[in-house]
Design an enzyme around this catalytic site. Structure first.
Site, short mmCIF file in Angstrom:
data_model
loop_
_atom_site.label_atom_id
_atom_site.label_comp_id
_atom_site.label_asym_id
_atom_site.label_seq_id
_atom_site.Cartn_x
_atom_site.Cartn_y
_atom_site.Cartn_z
N ASP A 197 -44.77 82.41 -25.82
CA ASP A 197 -45.06 83.45 -24.85
C ASP A 197 -46.46 84.04 -25.04
O ASP A 197 -46.78 85.07 -24.47
CB ASP A 197 -43.99 84.56 -24.94
CG ASP A 197 -43.97 85.43 -23.69
OD1 ASP A 197 -44.43 84.95 -22.63
OD2 ASP A 197 -43.54 86.60 -23.77
N ASP A 212 -48.89 66.14 -25.45
CA ASP A 212 -48.02 66.98 -26.30
C ASP A 212 -47.88 66.40 -27.71
O ASP A 212 -46.80 66.40 -28.30
CB ASP A 212 -46.63 67.19 -25.67
CG ASP A 212 -46.66 68.22 -24.55
OD1 ASP A 212 -47.76 68.72 -24.23
OD2 ASP A 212 -45.59 68.52 -24.00
N ASP A 216 -45.73 71.48 -27.67
CA ASP A 216 -44.80 71.12 -26.59
C ASP A 216 -45.13 71.98 -25.37
O ASP A 216 -44.49 72.99 -25.12
CB ASP A 216 -43.36 71.35 -27.06
CG ASP A 216 -42.35 70.96 -25.99
OD1 ASP A 216 -42.74 70.29 -25.01
OD2 ASP A 216 -41.17 71.31 -26.15
N ASN A 218 -44.68 71.83 -22.22
CA ASN A 218 -43.71 72.10 -21.15
C ASN A 218 -42.33 72.50 -21.67
O ASN A 218 -41.37 72.56 -20.91
CB ASN A 218 -43.61 70.93 -20.18
CG ASN A 218 -43.50 69.61 -20.92
OD1 ASN A 218 -42.99 69.58 -22.03
ND2 ASN A 218 -43.98 68.54 -20.31
N ASN A 220 -40.02 71.12 -23.08
CA ASN A 220 -38.87 70.24 -22.85
C ASN A 220 -38.39 69.59 -24.14
O ASN A 220 -37.53 68.70 -24.10
CB ASN A 220 -39.18 69.18 -21.77
CG ASN A 220 -40.23 68.17 -22.23
OD1 ASN A 220 -40.74 68.25 -23.35
ND2 ASN A 220 -40.56 67.23 -21.35
N SER A 252 -28.00 86.54 -2.77
CA SER A 252 -26.99 86.75 -3.81
C SER A 252 -26.11 85.53 -4.03
O SER A 252 -25.53 85.38 -5.09
CB SER A 252 -26.11 87.96 -3.46
OG SER A 252 -25.57 87.81 -2.16
#
Ligand SMILES: *[C@@H]1O[C@H](CO)[C@@H](O)[C@H](O)[C@H]1NC(C)=O
Ligand SMILES: *[C@@H]1O[C@H](CO)[C@@H](O)[C@H](O)[C@H]1NC(C)=O
Ligand SMILES: *[C@@H]1O[C@H](CO)[C@@H](O)[C@H](O)[C@H]1NC(C)=O
Ligand SMILES: *[C@@H]1O[C@H](CO)[C@@H](O)[C@H](O)[C@H]1NC(C)=O
Ligand SMILES: *[C@@H]1O[C@H](CO)[C@@H](O)[C@H](O)[C@H]1NC(C)=O
Ligand SMILES: *[C@@H]1O[C@H](CO)[C@@H](O)[C@H](O)[C@H]1NC(C)=O
Length: 574
Positions: A197, A212, A216, A218, A220, A252
Site C-alpha cells: 500500500d 515481477d 509482485d 499485480n 497475483n 445493491s
C-alpha cells in the site's frame, strides 16, 4: 453530510429501507416510524417469548449487541424506559406504542400499521390524551416528527453510520491506487487486496514490471524467476494468457445487499447472530465478498450464522480459467445506484491505469432503481428512456477515457420485478415470526403508506401499477440495447455488448426444476437476490459469456496447474 442523507442513513441500521433507495420524504413518521415499529415489534415479541416486561426485553436485546452498540443501546433504554413505563398499557401494540410516543403519526388521513390492528383500536399520539400530556413534559418525550437519530443513544449509532457512508472509496489507501490492505470500508471486500500500500504501481491488475522478478506488482502471487535460465515466471505462465480483471458498476444487487433474517425474527435473536454486526455495517450492509460478480470467498463460520449458501462468482470463474487473474476484481456498486448517480459519482471510484494495467471486463448492471422509488406518484419519478440513453452514453464515454484498450463492456438490462410480489405476497415476513401475522403484501403496503418503499412500483398490491413498472423497465432495457446497437463501433478501447438481465432466467429455471422462487430471494427486504440467488446468477451469466462472447473471458491458461503447484494459494485473499 447533509441532513436528509443523515436521516436516511441513520434509520438504516435498524430498518434499512432508505439505504437501498433513499427516502424521498417522510410521511406519517416515515423511516423513523418504521424503525420504531420494527424495534418495538421485536421487543414486544421477545417479552412474550420470555414472559417478561418490555423494559426487560429491551435490555435483553441491548445485551445481544456487540460492545460498541451495547452502551448506546443502554443509554437509549435509560431514556425510553421511564417513558414506556408511564404511557404503555397492557395490550398496546407496537404501532400504538410508536404513535403514543410520537415517532409515528397519522397525516393525509392515512394510518400506517405494521402489525394487525386490534378490534376498535385507534392509533393516537400522547398529545391527544390529557392524562399523558402532563406526564410528557416531565418525561422529555420526543416532539412529534422527531428523527430517530435525535434520541439519546441512537444518536451515537447514527454517528458511526455517517462515518462509514461518507464516500465509496477505500478508507485506508496510502498510495492512492484505490486498492487497500484493509478489509471493510471499501477495502478488499470490494477490490482485490493491495499487497503493497505504499507503492502506487503495485496493485491487482497491474502489468508486471520487469516480469515481477523481485516485486509482485499485480499481487497475483506469481513472482520470481527460474533458477537455471533466469526466465521470470510471470513471462512464462502469464504473458501469453491475456490476463484481465472484472469490474461491476452496479447497485445493491451487485453489491449484494443482505440483512440477516436472524435479526428480524424474534425467535432467532441471540448474541451469536449479532456478533458480525460491526463487520457487516462497515461493508454498508452489503456482501461484495460473496456476490455474483466479485465474490471470492465462502462465508466464514461466524458469517455463515447469518447468511446461507456458498459463493460462486464471475471473478472466481475468471480466476479458475486463468490463475494469472488472481485478485483482479473491483466491486463498484452502491446501494440505490441508478443511471444518473453512476455518472455523477459512482463510476469515478473505478480505478484502472490505461497503460499500466491489464484490460477489464466491465459489467454495467443497474437492475431496477431507475424504475424504483418511494414516491406515491412513482411513475412520474422513474428514469425516462431518453435519460437512460443519455446517462448510459456518458458512462461509456467515461470508460472510453479510463479503461485499457482490449476491454469489454456489457450493458445489462433491467429485471422484471413482478417476480417479487408474485412469489412472496402471501408468505410471512420475519418480523411477523411469532404470530405469523405479517405477510409481504401487507409489509409492502406499509412501506408505501409511510412513503419509504425501495420500490413502490413493484412492491405493491396494485397489479396495474406493477405491470406499468415492468413496462417502463422494458423500455429502459430497450434504450440500453439501442445504445449498444447504435454506438458499439465507436469505442476504441472496448467492445460493447448488451445482455439480458439474468435474474428472471435464474428464477424461471429454479421454478421449472420444481423449487419455490422465494428460496432465491432476500427474506427481510423482499427485494434482492439472496446468497443462493447470487450463485445462480453467476452461473447463468458465465454460461452466457461462454456461449456468446468467449473472447471476453479469454482462453483457459494451459499453465494453471503449474501455477497452482508452484504458488499454492497465490498468497490468499486475506
Ligand atoms: C409469567 O410470569 C408471571 C409472573 O411474572 C407468572 O405469574 C406467570 O405464571 C408466567 N406465565 C408463564 C406462562 O410462565
Ligand atoms: C465454497 O464452498 C463450495 C462448497 O462447499 C466449494 O465447492 C467451493 O470451492 C468453495 N469456494 C471457495 C472460494 O472457497
Ligand atoms: C500508469 O502506468 C504508467 C506505466 O504504464 C505509469 O508511468 C503511470 O505513472 C501510471 N499512472 C498512475 C496514475 O499511476
Ligand atoms: C423464524 O425462525 C424460526 C426458527 O428458526 C423459523 O422456523 C421460522 O421459519 C422463521 N420465520 C420466518 C418468517 O422467517
Ligand atoms: C398484468 O400483466 C399480466 C402479464 O402480462 C397480465 O396477464 C395481466 O392481465 C395484467 N394485469 C393488469 C391488471 O393489467
Ligand atoms: C392502481 O394503479 C394505477 C396506476 O397507477 C391507478 O391508475 C389505479 O387507480 C390504481 N388502483 C387502485 C385500486 O388504487
Amino acid at each position: 453530510m447533509e441532513d436528509s442523507k443523515r436521516k436516511i442513513l441513520c434509520s438504516v441500521l435498524l430498518v434499512f429501507i432508505c439505504l437501498i433507495q433513499g427516502c424521498h420524504s417522510d410521511s406519517n413518521g416515515g423511516s423513523t416510524c418504521a424503525t420504531c415499529d420494527v424495534l418495538m415489534g421485536l421487543v414486544e415479541q421477545t417479552a412474550v417469548i420470555h414472559n417478561e416486561t418490555l423494559i426487560n426485553s429491551l435490555e435483553r436485546l441491548c445485551n445481544y449487541l456487540p460492545d460498541q452498540f451495547k452502551n448506546p443501546c443502554m443509554r437509549f433504554l435509560e431514556y425510553i424506559g421511564p417513558i414506556l413505563i408511564e404511557i404503555i398499557e397492557d395490550g398496546d401494540t407496537p404501532d400504538l406504542i410508536c404513535h403514543k410516543i410520537g415517532l409515528c403519526y397519522t397525516e393525509k388521513g392515512r394510518q400506517c400499521n405494521l402489525f394487525p390492528m386490534k378490534k376498535n383500536q385507534r392509533l393516537y399520539h400522547y398529545t391527544e390524551d390529557p392524562r399523558l400530556v402532563k406526564k410528557a413534559k416531565r418525561l422529555d418525550m420526543p416532539r412529534i416528527g422527531a428523527g430517530i437519530c435525535d434520541l439519546p443513544g441512537i444518536k451515537e449509532i447514527c454517528d458511526w453510520i455517517n462515518l462509514i457512508f461518507s464516500d465509496h472509496e477505500p478508507a485506508i489507501d496510502l498510495d492512492g491506487d484505490k486498492h487497500s490492505p484493509y478489509e471493510t470500508l471499501r477495502g478488499y471486500s470490494w477490490r482485490g487486496k493491495d499487497c503493497d500500500d505504499e507503492r502506487r504501481s503495485t496493485h491487482p491488475g497491474a502489468r508486471p514490471i520487469d516480469g515481477d522478478r523481485e516485486v509482485d506488482s499485480n499481487c497475483n502471487g506469481i513472482k520470481g524467476h527460474t533458477p537455471a535460465s533466469n526466465v521470470p515466471y510471470e513471462n512464462m505462465f502469464c504473458a501469453q494468457s491475456q490476463p484481465r480483471g472484472i469490474a461491476v458498476l452496479g447497485d445493491s444487487i451487485s453489491a449484494h445487499f443482505h440483512l440477516p433474517r436472524e435479526w428480524f425474527n424474534s425467535t432467532e435473536l441471540s448474541v451469536a447472530n449479532f456478533e458480525p454486526l460491526p463487520f457487516i455495517g462497515e461493508n454498508e450492509l452489503d456482501w461484495p465478498e460473496l456476490s455474483y460478480g466479485t465474490g471470492f470467498m465462502n462465508a466464514t463460520e461466524e458469517l455463515s450464522k447469518v447468511i446461507h449458501g456458498h459463493t460462486d462468482s464471475l471473478y472466481l470463474r475468471l480466476w479458475q480459467r486463468n490463475r494469472c487473474n488472481f485478485r483482479d476484481y473491483q466491486n463498484i456498486a452502491v446501494n440505490g445506484a441508478r443511471a444518473s448517480s453512476m455518472v455523477d459519482t459512482i463510476e469515478k471510484s473505478l480505478y484502472r491505469n490505461m497503460t499500466g494495467d491489464y484490460p477489464l471486463i466491465v459489467i454495467y448492471a443497474l437492475v431496477g432503481n431507475d424504475v424504483c422509488n418511494g414516491h406515491p406518484d412513482t411513475i412520474a419519478h422513474m428514469t425516462t428512456p431518453q435519460d437512460m440513453k443519455k446517462y448510459a452514453t456518458m458512462t461509456l464515454q467515461y470508460l472510453e477515457k479510463n479503461i485499457p484498450a482490449g476491454s469489454y463492456v456489457f450493458l445489462t438490462g433491467l429485471a422484471d420485478g413482478r417476480v417479487l410480489y408474485d412469489n412472496l405476497k402471501s408468505r410471512i415476513h420475519p418480523i411477523g415470526s411469532l404470530r405469523n401475522d405479517v405477510t409481504y403484501a401487507h409489509f409492502y403496503d406499509y412501506f408505501n403508506c409511510l412513503e419509504i418503499s425501495p420500490c413502490t412500483g413493484w412492491m405493491n398490491t396494485n397489479e396495474t401499477l406493477r405491470n406499468l413498472t415492468t413496462k417502463r423497465a422494458m423500455e429502459l432495457s430497450a434504450a440500453l440495447q439501442e445504445v449498444v446497437t447504435t454506438t458499439a463501433g465507436s469505442y476504441k478501447n472496448f467492445k460493447l455488448y448488451y445482455n439480458e438481465n439474468p435474474i428472471n432466467k435464474v428464477i424461471n429455471e429454479w421454478m421449472a426444476a420444481g423449487k419455490p422462487a422465494y428460496e432465491l430471494l432476500e427474506p427481510v427486504d423482499g427485494f434482492h437476490a439472496n446468497q443462493r440467488g447470487n450463485a445462480e446468477v453467476a452461473r447463468v451469466v458465465w454460461e452466457e459469456l461462454l456461449q456468446k462472447w468467449p473472447e471476453a473471458i479469454g482462453k483457459e491458461n494451459p499453465f494453471n496447474d503449474e501455477i497452482r503447484d508452484m504458488f499454492g494459494d497465490q498468497g490468499g485473499y486475506r
